[in-house]
Design a protein around this motif. Structure first.
Motif, PDB file in Angstrom:
ATOM      1  N   ALA A   4       0.829  -1.214   0.000  1.00  0.00           N
ATOM      2  CA  ALA A   4       0.000   0.000   0.000  1.00  0.00           C
ATOM      3  C   ALA A   4       0.860   1.259   0.000  1.00  0.00           C
ATOM      4  CB  ALA A   4      -0.931  -0.016   1.208  1.00  0.00           C
ATOM      5  N   THR A   5       1.921   1.253   0.792  1.00  0.00           N
ATOM      6  CA  THR A   5       2.813   2.418   0.887  1.00  0.00           C
ATOM      7  C   THR A   5       3.493   2.709  -0.447  1.00  0.00           C
ATOM      8  OG1 THR A   5       3.221   1.976   3.217  1.00  0.00           O
ATOM      9  CG2 THR A   5       4.838   3.356   2.079  1.00  0.00           C
ATOM     10  N   HIS A   6       3.814   1.659  -1.182  1.00  0.00           N
ATOM     11  CA  HIS A   6       4.533   1.827  -2.450  1.00  0.00           C
ATOM     12  C   HIS A   6       3.597   1.867  -3.659  1.00  0.00           C
ATOM     13  CE1 HIS A   6       7.747   0.699   0.297  1.00  0.00           C
ATOM     14  NE2 HIS A   6       8.550   1.330  -0.544  1.00  0.00           N
ATOM     15  N   GLY A   7       2.308   1.908  -3.419  1.00  0.00           N
ATOM     16  CA  GLY A   7       1.347   2.076  -4.504  1.00  0.00           C
ATOM     17  C   GLY A   7       1.316   0.940  -5.506  1.00  0.00           C
ATOM     18  N   LEU A   8       1.528  -0.256  -5.051  1.00  0.00           N
ATOM     19  CA  LEU A   8       1.532  -1.398  -5.962  1.00  0.00           C
ATOM     20  C   LEU A   8       0.179  -2.088  -5.975  1.00  0.00           C
ATOM     21  CD1 LEU A   8       5.004  -2.861  -5.034  1.00  0.00           C
ATOM     22  CD2 LEU A   8       4.438  -1.420  -6.955  1.00  0.00           C
TER      23      LEU A   8
END
Length: 88
Positions: free
Chosen positions: A84-88
């Motif tokens: 989620a943090t890395h937008g994957l």
């Protein structure tokens, strides 16, 4: 922990040698994923826990199994947060 990734089977296999009573306690396993749809995978863990200590082996096995399950749940939460943090 000693582990290896097999690129052909795409599985991580491991063995854990405790610092004490290494001749009495053995934990081995493998981790892999399987696709479950577009951008969805399911992670699997197969673990074998052998404890050869007369009278308390089952209790130690239950403790190791519980700790292993708890650690895998933590790893799953971390992985979801990282994705989620890395937008994957």
């Amino acid at each position: 922990e000693d582990g290896r990734f097999d690129p052909q089977t795409k599985r991580w296999t491991y063995s854990v040698t405790p610092s004490k009573m290494a001749d009495k306690i053995l934990t081995t396993g493998e981790v892999w994923t399987e696709p479950r749809g577009a951008r969805v995978i399911e992670r699997f863990l197969r673990t074998r826990i052998d404890v050869k200590i007369f009278g308390v082996g089952r209790m130690v096995e239950a403790f190791v199994a519980g700790t292993t399950k708890e650690n895998q749940e933590k790893a799953g939460r971390y992985t979801l947060q990282w994705i989620a943090t890395h937008g994957l």
